[in-house]
Design an enzyme around this catalytic site. Structure first.
Site, PDB file in Angstrom:
ATOM      1  N   ASP A 238     -25.344  17.079 -17.533  1.00 41.92           N
ATOM      2  CA  ASP A 238     -24.069  17.231 -18.227  1.00 41.92           C
ATOM      3  C   ASP A 238     -24.299  16.914 -19.698  1.00 41.92           C
ATOM      4  O   ASP A 238     -25.272  16.262 -20.064  1.00 41.92           O
ATOM      5  CB  ASP A 238     -23.021  16.309 -17.610  1.00 41.92           C
ATOM      6  CG  ASP A 238     -21.612  16.651 -18.063  1.00 41.92           C
ATOM      7  OD1 ASP A 238     -21.435  17.695 -18.719  1.00 41.92           O
ATOM      8  OD2 ASP A 238     -20.691  15.877 -17.757  1.00 41.92           O
TER       9      ASP A 238
ATOM     10  N   ASP B 154     -18.568  21.448 -23.986  1.00 38.17           N
ATOM     11  CA  ASP B 154     -17.270  22.117 -23.973  1.00 38.17           C
ATOM     12  C   ASP B 154     -16.154  21.098 -24.160  1.00 38.17           C
ATOM     13  O   ASP B 154     -16.374  19.889 -24.130  1.00 38.17           O
ATOM     14  CB  ASP B 154     -17.078  22.883 -22.661  1.00 38.17           C
ATOM     15  CG  ASP B 154     -17.200  21.977 -21.448  1.00 38.17           C
ATOM     16  OD1 ASP B 154     -18.087  21.107 -21.437  1.00 38.17           O
ATOM     17  OD2 ASP B 154     -16.399  22.123 -20.506  1.00 38.17           O
TER      18      ASP B 154
ATOM     19  N   CYS C 175     -18.889   6.397  12.775  1.00 32.41           N
ATOM     20  CA  CYS C 175     -19.942   7.276  12.285  1.00 32.41           C
ATOM     21  C   CYS C 175     -21.226   6.934  13.033  1.00 32.41           C
ATOM     22  O   CYS C 175     -21.388   5.813  13.525  1.00 32.41           O
ATOM     23  CB  CYS C 175     -20.110   7.073  10.769  1.00 32.41           C
ATOM     24  SG  CYS C 175     -21.524   7.908  10.033  1.00 32.41           S
TER      25      CYS C 175
ATOM     26  N   CYS D 291     -24.386   7.731  11.598  1.00 30.72           N
ATOM     27  CA  CYS D 291     -25.508   7.848  10.664  1.00 30.72           C
ATOM     28  C   CYS D 291     -26.458   6.669  10.872  1.00 30.72           C
ATOM     29  O   CYS D 291     -26.125   5.703  11.567  1.00 30.72           O
ATOM     30  CB  CYS D 291     -24.996   7.903   9.223  1.00 30.72           C
ATOM     31  SG  CYS D 291     -24.475   6.299   8.545  1.00 30.72           S
TER      32      CYS D 291
ATOM     33  N   CYS E 156     -24.737   3.272  10.182  1.00 28.55           N
ATOM     34  CA  CYS E 156     -23.684   2.887  11.123  1.00 28.55           C
ATOM     35  C   CYS E 156     -24.206   2.716  12.544  1.00 28.55           C
ATOM     36  O   CYS E 156     -23.557   2.086  13.379  1.00 28.55           O
ATOM     37  CB  CYS E 156     -22.561   3.921  11.085  1.00 28.55           C
ATOM     38  SG  CYS E 156     -21.786   4.053   9.462  1.00 28.55           S
TER      39      CYS E 156
END
EC number: 2.4.2.48
Length: 490
Positions: free
Chosen positions: A90, A125, A276, A278, A281
């Site tokens: 950015d 911008d 979850c 994952c 978890c």
């Protein structure tokens, strides 16, 4: 650089694609984890283990800090971060939106990004916020346009150049800006200054901003929704044609003790269970995670796992032709997302041109399902059905139907169609036996239109007693109306 984006699969406005960059190919849709060069909760080299193929960082932060700037100029951006995959940078526009000014020019930050080897370069911008006066939005858009034109002349070669689409909350300005940028042939098109809309849960307006921008761009251009990092809105954005997202949420939310899921956010302190599976978890209970010394890091890792799990589900949904079903499920996670879903379907006529003519079975998910592109496509093609003689319309086979010249099936939300097409997409749809009012309205309206298009046919309409709707009376004026329970068995 030409032919940098290849579309592999499509569903609604969503697509799976390949984005070619100097440091490799990225499969989209995907998320770019935001890397703060000063504070790294999770190191860039670890990001690939979560599913990240591309990162994003802020070149202005690197430019402003002498130590970072020196290393970046000597070793390159990839050497600084220790990541060998694509990196987008950015320009400082975020700082401009927060602080009102930055200490760098457009040309200086473009040159810096080019020197340090950014894969996707972003010009400086003007991020015009929502709800400003039209004149201000127009004036700032003109400044942005000048800077982007200068950037296009400045950046040549293998590095990709992004052309941010601005225009505040004015769809006409967004579409105008996008059309102008389309002619400049940028490689990636970020949609800027949308974070305030997402933070305020203004998803209906966000949908309009995305749709207007997309309408001005080439349908084959990759689109980046700047600042979108929560997985609960990814499916909605992808269905409109967004390909790239960037997320600092994984780290920011972790710092604040927030636990991300595809259906919303929990506060870790209030969780009794971790919903979850994952790696984080699966290893810790909610209580153990709260007490962990590296709680913030673990929570950040869970947030990344949850984020990329949603991306994978979205891709599979596109493959299966089920993206809109996923969108409708996700948009029931919050009333404001439901507003976004309803606004999405006001753009169905535009989406219909991208939606495949055949795909997986249509599944009804709620009243909004009757406004999907495939239902609109059916309505547009009603004039293709030419009927003469006697025609019977029924919800399911009845005795004596073979005595009629034509047999049609009535199924909401589509309406009436030849019975021999029942197993053909989209008429093989999975829908409730007794449709809701909105869905029944669409089906009955389409049936009336079919009758009006075929004045030479003599219709008999057999339906369920439960089909209580004002349009049933209108059907009765154009056809012999019989409720199934009263149909004379032969």
């Amino acid at each position: 650089m030409s032919a940098i984006f290849e579309i592999l699969d499509k569903d609604a406005g969503g697509r799976i694609g390949k984005l070619r960059t100097p440091h490799g190919i990225v499969e989209t849709p995907t998320v770019m984890p935001v890397i703060n060069p000063n504070i790294q909760l999770i190191s860039p080299k670890e990001m690939k283990s979560f599913g990240a193929e591309i990162l994003i960082t802020n070149s202005y932060i690197i430019y402003r800090k002498e130590e970072l700037r020196t290393v970046a100029l000597e070793k390159g951006l990839h050497g600084l971060l220790g990541f060998d995959g694509p990196i987008m940078t950015d320009s400082g526009s975020f700082q401009l939106s927060v602080y009102g000014s930055v200490e760098v020019t457009n040309e200086e930050i473009l040159g810096f990004q080019q020197k340090i080897g950014s894969d996707i370069i972003v010009p400086l911008d003007i991020p015009t916020p929502p709800d400003v006066h039209f004149r201000r939005a127009e004036e700032e858009l003109a400044v942005t346009a000048e800077r982007l034109e200068a950037a296009r002349k400045f950046i040549q070669g293998e590095q990709l150049l992004a052309g941010p689409v601005q225009g505040s909350t004015y769809p006409e300005l967004r579409e105008k800006a996008a059309s102008r940028l389309r002619d400049l042939n940028f490689e990636v098109y970020p949609l800027g200054a949308v974070v305030p809309l997402m933070e305020a849960y203004r998803y209906a307006e966000l949908v309009d901003v995305i749709a207007a921008s997309k309408k001005g761009l080439s349908p084959t251009s990759p689109v980046h929704l700047f600042g979108a990092g929560h997985p609960m809105m990814f499916a909605l954005a992808v269905s409109l044609g967004c390909d790239l997202f960037d997320s600092a949420a994984y780290a920011l939310y972790a710092k604040d003790g927030r636990y991300i899921t595809a259906n919303g956010t929990y506060h870790l302190e209030k969780l009794n269970y971790l919903p979850c599976s994952c790696p984080v978890c699966s290893k810790y209970t909610a209580d153990e995670l709260r007490k962990a010394k590296n709680k913030e890091e673990l929570l950040g890792k869970h947030n990344l796992y949850a984020t990329f799990a949603e991306i994978r589900l979205i891709k599979q949904s596109i493959k299966d032709g089920k993206l809109l079903e996923l969108v409708e499920q996700r948009c029931r996670a919050h009333p404001k997302l439901l507003d976004g879903l309803k606004r999405l379907y006001t753009h169905s006529a535009w989406l219909e041109q991208f939606d495949p003519a055949t795909k997986g079975t249509y599944f009804y998910c709620g009243p909004e399902s009757s406004f999907r592109p495939e239902v609109l496509r059916f309505e547009k093609r009603l004039d293709r059905f030419s009927l003469e003689g006697s025609a019977i319309i029924r919800t399911a086979p009845v005795k004596g139907e073979k005595d009629y010249d034509r047999v049609l099936t009535f199924k909401a939300p589509f309406g009436s169609f030849p019975a021999e097409m029942e197993e053909v997409y989209p008429f093989n749809a999975e829908v409730p036996k007794f449709p809701d009012y909105e869905t029944l309205s669409t089906a009955l309206s389409n049936t009336l239109k079919l009758m009006e298009l075929n004045p030479g046919a003599e219709f008999t309409f057999i339906c369920e007693k439960e089909f209580e709707h004002p349009l049933i009376e209108e059907i009765g004026k154009k056809a012999k109306l019989v409720y199934r329970a009263a149909w004379k068995k032969e």
